[in-house]
Design a protein around this motif. Structure first.
Motif: not given
Lengths: 330, 134
Positions: A303-330
């Protein structure tokens, strides 16, 4: 050559054993009253054990060997048998393999002709191999006349067909001739060709010699030193009713025949002769080549521990928006 | 997938076991007495010395080869008389000699032949005296 010598010596030891058994009534009792059942149980248990061991062996990868065009885009002509895409193709392929030895038919040989290597089909092994196996099957089926009463009609028909040339009395069976021809080829092939002699093991020679021993003693009992078939069938029929009628004495040839047969049957599950069941269990033959149409996951994968992009975005969505990075899910 | 695989393996093993135990369930445990040959014919009963052409052990083991030799000698070489080891002379004839004493083919010849599934070709040509064609 040393290995060949050892196998021949082993055969002679069995012959001596058989001679000894024929001399002593107590040993005759063991050979005809007890050993048949022991050998039968060994065959059943040994074979089942072998098959289950093979079944439990993990096959982590999809590894069919293919010899034709894989099923692909609709305008590419596929070969559904040599490269099966589904169960039906696999069945067709296995039937070819089991009844016609398809993969042996592919055997090729290379010769240097005029300074150039030339590849050509080498069918002799296929031909004599098939001859050997088919005649063995016919001989085993013919022996059912000793184990059924009344004799099954198709066994009688098979024997009549097998002896239809009516050479001599009792008639010479073609399958016996074929078996000896097959044995001669398969044996000489191992002895004469240096490369094959080099890779031949005790089990290779011994299996052939054992079958030859059974055949020769059987032929001698049929054609040269006639055995009392009535007494013989009384014995074999008494085995299957679990009330062995032990004869007072048995012929030397019959004793040898029985010793060879019992040795063969008991040894079968533990030797290369288990290919009788192994052919069904060959992953390279019995798997469909659907590597590309279906996803196969190796059951061994850790079993490999993975961190998908969806999870990554969930984790950092606020910070990404704050610096103006595009996000897939609002 | 896993269950399908084991299903097939168990199916294969069951077929294997059924095939090699075939004689057991075909016979259903019935005991099969070996054939008993009948020597009860008028000609044999009238004999004082009940001896076949040669001794019983020889006839039992080798009658097929013996009769085959008779056929070749009588038909191909024209030697029609056989001198037995004890000095008696017989005509080499299945119908004329063998079947005179053993006139009960069904209780004599056929019993063993059927039991061991031997199919002699004698009666392809020879007629059995008194046998009605079925």
């Amino acid at each position: 050559m040393m290995i060949l010598l050892i196998s021949v010596i082993t055969i002679f030891i069995i012959i001596l054993l058989a001679l000894g058994i024929a001399m002593s009534p107590a040993m005759v009792f063991i050979l005809t009253g007890i050993i048949p059942y022991v050998v039968f149980v060994i065959l059943l248990a040994g074979f089942a054990h072998r098959i289950i061991t093979w079944g439990r062996t993990p096959v982590p990868f999809r590894i069919p060997t293919t010899c034709g065009q894989e099923k692909s885009l609709p305008w590419i002509k596929a070969n559904p048998v040599e490269n099966p895409a589904g169960a039906l193709g696999v069945i067709a392929r296995m039937v070819q393999e089991i009844f016609l030895f398809r993969s042996l038919f592919r055997n090729t040989d290379v010769k240097i002709i005029g300074g150039r290597p030339v590849y050509d089909g080498a069918k002799w092994l296929w031909f004599f191999g098939l001859l050997f196996h088919v005649s063995l099957l016919i001989i085993v089926l013919r022996h059912l006349r000793f184990f059924t009463e009344p004799v099954i009609p198709c066994v009688g028909m098979l024997s009549a067909l097998d002896g239809f040339l009516e050479i001599g009395v009792p008639a010479l069976y073609l399958s016996d001739v074929a078996l000896l021809a097959g044995f001669t080829f398969l044996f000489l092939r191992r002895v004469i060709i240096p490369q094959l002699r080099y890779i031949s093991l005790f089990t290779d020679y011994f299996a052939l010699l054992l079958i030859a021993g059974v055949a020769v003693t059987g032929l001698l009992m049929r054609h040269f030193f006639p055995a009392d078939l009535n007494a013989l069938k009384t014995l074999t029929m008494s085995w299957i009713t679990f009330a062995p009628v032990v004869p007072e004495g048995i012929g030397v040839l019959f004793s040898m025949h029985l010793c060879f047969v019992f040795f063969l049957i008991a040894w079968l599950p533990f030797s290369k002769l288990a290919h009788a069941g192994g052919i069904f269990m060959s992953p390279m033959r019995n798997m469909a080549n659907n590597n590309r149409s279906l996803r196969h996951v190796n059951p061994w994968n850790a079993p490999v521990k993975v961190h998908t992009y969806a999870e990554y975005e969930d984790e950092f969505r606020d910070k990404m928006k704050a610096v103006g990075l595009p996000v897939e899910k609002e | 997938m896993k269950n399908k695989k084991w299903g097939l393996i168990i199916l294969g093993l069951v077929i294997f076991v059924l095939a090699i135990t075939f004689p057991f369930w075909y016979g259903k445990g019935r005991s099969m007495p070996p054939p008993v040959l009948s020597l009860d014919t008028p000609v044999i009963n009238a004999l004082t010395v009940k001896r076949c052409v040669e001794d019983t052990a020889f006839m039992r083991a080798s009658h097929m080869k013996f009769l085959n030799a008779w056929r070749d000698e009588a038909v191909r070489e024209g030697v029609r008389l056989y001198k037995a080891k004890d000095g008696r002379t017989f005509e080499k004839s299945l119908t004329g000699t063998c079947l005179q004493c053993h006139s009960n083919k069904e209780q004599f010849c056929d019993r063993c032949h059927n039991y061991v599934d031997a199919k002699p070709s004698c009666y392809n040509c020879h007629v059995i005296p008194g046998e009605v064609k079925k």
